[in-house]
Design a protein around this motif. Structure first.
Motif, PDB file in Angstrom:
ATOM      1  N   ALA A 177       0.827  -1.207   0.000  1.00 37.41           N
ATOM      2  CA  ALA A 177       0.000   0.000   0.000  1.00 37.41           C
ATOM      3  C   ALA A 177       0.859   1.255   0.000  1.00 37.41           C
ATOM      4  N   ARG A 178       1.931   1.244   0.799  1.00 37.32           N
ATOM      5  CA  ARG A 178       2.787   2.429   0.894  1.00 37.32           C
ATOM      6  C   ARG A 178       3.455   2.730  -0.439  1.00 37.32           C
ATOM      7  N   ILE A 179       3.880   1.686  -1.140  1.00 39.72           N
ATOM      8  CA  ILE A 179       4.468   1.898  -2.470  1.00 39.72           C
ATOM      9  C   ILE A 179       3.437   2.537  -3.391  1.00 39.72           C
ATOM     10  N   GLY A 180       2.221   2.015  -3.370  1.00 35.95           N
ATOM     11  CA  GLY A 180       1.175   2.568  -4.224  1.00 35.95           C
ATOM     12  C   GLY A 180       0.795   3.989  -3.869  1.00 35.95           C
ATOM     13  N   ILE A 181       0.810   4.305  -2.582  1.00 36.69           N
ATOM     14  CA  ILE A 181       0.438   5.652  -2.134  1.00 36.69           C
ATOM     15  C   ILE A 181       1.522   6.669  -2.465  1.00 36.69           C
ATOM     16  N   ASP A 182       2.769   6.318  -2.181  1.00 36.52           N
ATOM     17  CA  ASP A 182       3.856   7.298  -2.238  1.00 36.52           C
ATOM     18  C   ASP A 182       4.620   7.341  -3.547  1.00 36.52           C
ATOM     19  N   ALA A 184       3.906   7.188  -7.460  1.00 36.00           N
ATOM     20  CA  ALA A 184       2.911   7.157  -8.534  1.00 36.00           C
ATOM     21  C   ALA A 184       3.328   6.255  -9.690  1.00 36.00           C
ATOM     22  N   GLU A 185       4.632   6.169  -9.933  1.00 29.57           N
ATOM     23  CA  GLU A 185       5.100   5.364 -11.060  1.00 29.57           C
ATOM     24  C   GLU A 185       4.873   3.866 -10.831  1.00 29.57           C
ATOM     25  N   HIS A 186       4.664   3.469  -9.589  1.00 29.00           N
ATOM     26  CA  HIS A 186       4.415   2.055  -9.274  1.00 29.00           C
ATOM     27  C   HIS A 186       2.962   1.821  -8.834  1.00 29.00           C
ATOM     28  N   ARG A 187       2.150   2.869  -8.873  1.00 22.37           N
ATOM     29  CA  ARG A 187       0.807   2.770  -8.288  1.00 22.37           C
ATOM     30  C   ARG A 187      -0.070   1.761  -9.018  1.00 22.37           C
ATOM     31  N   ALA A 188      -0.067   1.792 -10.339  1.00 22.59           N
ATOM     32  CA  ALA A 188      -0.931   0.888 -11.096  1.00 22.59           C
ATOM     33  C   ALA A 188      -0.577  -0.569 -10.819  1.00 22.59           C
ATOM     34  N   ARG A 189       0.724  -0.853 -10.751  1.00 23.67           N
ATOM     35  CA  ARG A 189       1.117  -2.245 -10.489  1.00 23.67           C
ATOM     36  C   ARG A 189       0.751  -2.652  -9.064  1.00 23.67           C
ATOM     37  N   ALA A 190       0.944  -1.748  -8.101  1.00 22.84           N
ATOM     38  CA  ALA A 190       0.601  -2.062  -6.711  1.00 22.84           C
ATOM     39  C   ALA A 190      -0.891  -2.372  -6.590  1.00 22.84           C
ATOM     40  N   ILE A 191      -1.722  -1.576  -7.230  1.00 24.56           N
ATOM     41  CA  ILE A 191      -3.164  -1.803  -7.198  1.00 24.56           C
ATOM     42  C   ILE A 191      -3.508  -3.131  -7.868  1.00 24.56           C
ATOM     43  N   ASP A 192      -2.858  -3.408  -8.989  1.00 24.45           N
ATOM     44  CA  ASP A 192      -3.117  -4.652  -9.719  1.00 24.45           C
ATOM     45  C   ASP A 192      -2.753  -5.871  -8.867  1.00 24.45           C
ATOM     46  N   ILE A 193      -1.616  -5.809  -8.174  1.00 23.16           N
ATOM     47  CA  ILE A 193      -1.215  -6.919  -7.306  1.00 23.16           C
ATOM     48  C   ILE A 193      -2.256  -7.115  -6.203  1.00 23.16           C
ATOM     49  N   GLY A 194      -2.670  -6.011  -5.599  1.00 20.31           N
ATOM     50  CA  GLY A 194      -3.678  -6.097  -4.555  1.00 20.31           C
ATOM     51  C   GLY A 194      -4.978  -6.695  -5.046  1.00 20.31           C
ATOM     52  N   GLU A 195      -5.417  -6.284  -6.217  1.00 19.40           N
ATOM     53  CA  GLU A 195      -6.674  -6.772  -6.763  1.00 19.40           C
ATOM     54  C   GLU A 195      -6.606  -8.251  -7.110  1.00 19.40           C
ATOM     55  N   ARG A 196      -5.451  -8.710  -7.562  1.00 23.28           N
ATOM     56  CA  ARG A 196      -5.328 -10.121  -7.927  1.00 23.28           C
ATOM     57  C   ARG A 196      -5.167 -11.028  -6.712  1.00 23.28           C
ATOM     58  N   LEU A 197      -4.420 -10.569  -5.708  1.00 19.06           N
ATOM     59  CA  LEU A 197      -4.179 -11.410  -4.538  1.00 19.06           C
ATOM     60  C   LEU A 197      -5.329 -11.365  -3.539  1.00 19.06           C
ATOM     61  N   PRO A 215      -5.850  -1.989  -2.612  1.00 14.59           N
ATOM     62  CA  PRO A 215      -6.437  -1.099  -3.626  1.00 14.59           C
ATOM     63  C   PRO A 215      -7.335  -0.015  -3.029  1.00 14.59           C
ATOM     64  N   VAL A 216      -8.114  -0.379  -2.007  1.00 12.77           N
ATOM     65  CA  VAL A 216      -8.986   0.602  -1.351  1.00 12.77           C
ATOM     66  C   VAL A 216      -8.150   1.595  -0.557  1.00 12.77           C
ATOM     67  N   TRP A 217      -7.165   1.096   0.162  1.00 12.78           N
ATOM     68  CA  TRP A 217      -6.280   1.936   0.968  1.00 12.78           C
ATOM     69  C   TRP A 217      -5.559   2.964   0.090  1.00 12.78           C
ATOM     70  N   ILE A 218      -4.984   2.490  -0.996  1.00 12.62           N
ATOM     71  CA  ILE A 218      -4.256   3.382  -1.906  1.00 12.62           C
ATOM     72  C   ILE A 218      -5.191   4.448  -2.468  1.00 12.62           C
ATOM     73  N   ALA A 219      -6.342   4.018  -2.958  1.00 18.64           N
ATOM     74  CA  ALA A 219      -7.286   4.954  -3.563  1.00 18.64           C
ATOM     75  C   ALA A 219      -7.740   6.021  -2.575  1.00 18.64           C
ATOM     76  N   GLU A 220      -7.973   5.621  -1.329  1.00 15.04           N
ATOM     77  CA  GLU A 220      -8.437   6.569  -0.322  1.00 15.04           C
ATOM     78  C   GLU A 220      -7.351   7.592   0.027  1.00 15.04           C
ATOM     79  N   MET A 221      -6.123   7.132   0.166  1.00  8.95           N
ATOM     80  CA  MET A 221      -5.037   8.070   0.484  1.00  8.95           C
ATOM     81  C   MET A 221      -4.769   9.030  -0.677  1.00  8.95           C
ATOM     82  N   VAL A 222      -4.884   8.533  -1.895  1.00  7.36           N
ATOM     83  CA  VAL A 222      -4.724   9.414  -3.065  1.00  7.36           C
ATOM     84  C   VAL A 222      -5.850  10.441  -3.094  1.00  7.36           C
TER      85      VAL A 222
END
Length: 228
Positions: A177-182, A184-197, A215-222
């Motif tokens: 989540a922290r990678i996805g939040i902080d 942006a260049e890795h955000r899409a992949r972080a969300i994708d990993i979360g959604e698949r796992l 995915p919810v955590w990242i989206a909310e912090m963004v």
């Protein structure tokens, strides 16, 4: 170990105060989370504030192997005074979740040995110890990511988080989540990993709290503007 009287209170006196603070109702609640103590944490912090910083007393409290005493030890210790091997030993003794979390957050993160311990713990075969390495790594991801292989971390998370033991899984998920939040260049992949796992997708979340599902955590912090 000889009992030392510091600021007018001996170890025995402090332990007696902790015993008086023990509340069966608090113990029942804490035990549901794996924490075997019955001391209200607000009252524990008030006691720590009264005692102030006392490194020798902190060591004596830790050596009692009592959970409430160890939490108090963390609050009254001087984090930078612990040697590297001493902190490593303490972390390996800290099997109670709250003690483990506080030791990492309040002591290990403030130690001059933080990076050395992070690297050692991160690859430890004990998943509880490894979770501390991941917690320190998450802190670096957020505050000092230079030199951290974020893509490599995502590779490990993608391959291992789904089947990791609970505490290690939680720490990996926090890093994801922290990678996805902080970053942006890795955000899409972080969300994708979360959604698949789907790790922690169904975790019970109180009203007005953010789900730990990445995915919810990242989206909310963004959405709140806490992302970089």
């Amino acid at each position: 170990m000889a009992e030392t009287t510091v600021a007018g209170l001996s170890l025995a006196t402090v332990m007696a105060e902790l015993a008086e603070l023990d509340d069966p109702r608090a113990r029942s609640v804490n035990e549901k989370h794996g924490d075997d103590h019955g001391v209200n944490l607000g009252k524990l912090r008030k006691l720590a504030k009264r005692l102030k910083t006392q490194q020798e007393l902190a060591r004596q409290l830790w050596d009692t192997d009592d959970t409430a005493a160890r939490l108090l030890a963390i609050l009254v210790c001087r984090p930078k005074s612990f040697e590297r091997d001493e902190l490593d030993s303490m972390l390996r003794q800290a099997r109670v979740p709250k003690v483990h979390d506080w030791l990492v957050s309040y002591v290990a993160k403030k130690s001059p040995h933080t990076e050395e311990l992070r690297l050692a713990w991160f690859t430890d075969p004990d998943p509880v110890v490894a979770s501390a390495g991941w917690a320190l790594t998450t802190d670096r991801v957020a505050k000092n990511p230079e030199g951290i292989d974020l893509a490599g971390l995502l590779d490990i998370i993608e391959a291992q988080m789904k089947d990791a033991p609970d505490r290690l899984q939680w720490a990996m998920n926090s890093c994801l989540a922290r990678i996805g939040i902080d970053h942006a260049e890795h955000r899409a992949r972080a969300i994708d990993i979360g959604e698949r796992l789907r790790v922690l997708e169904d975790y019970p979340t109180p009203p007005n709290c953010t789900s730990p599902f990445a995915p919810v955590w990242i989206a909310e912090m963004v959405r709140r503007g806490h992302a970089t």
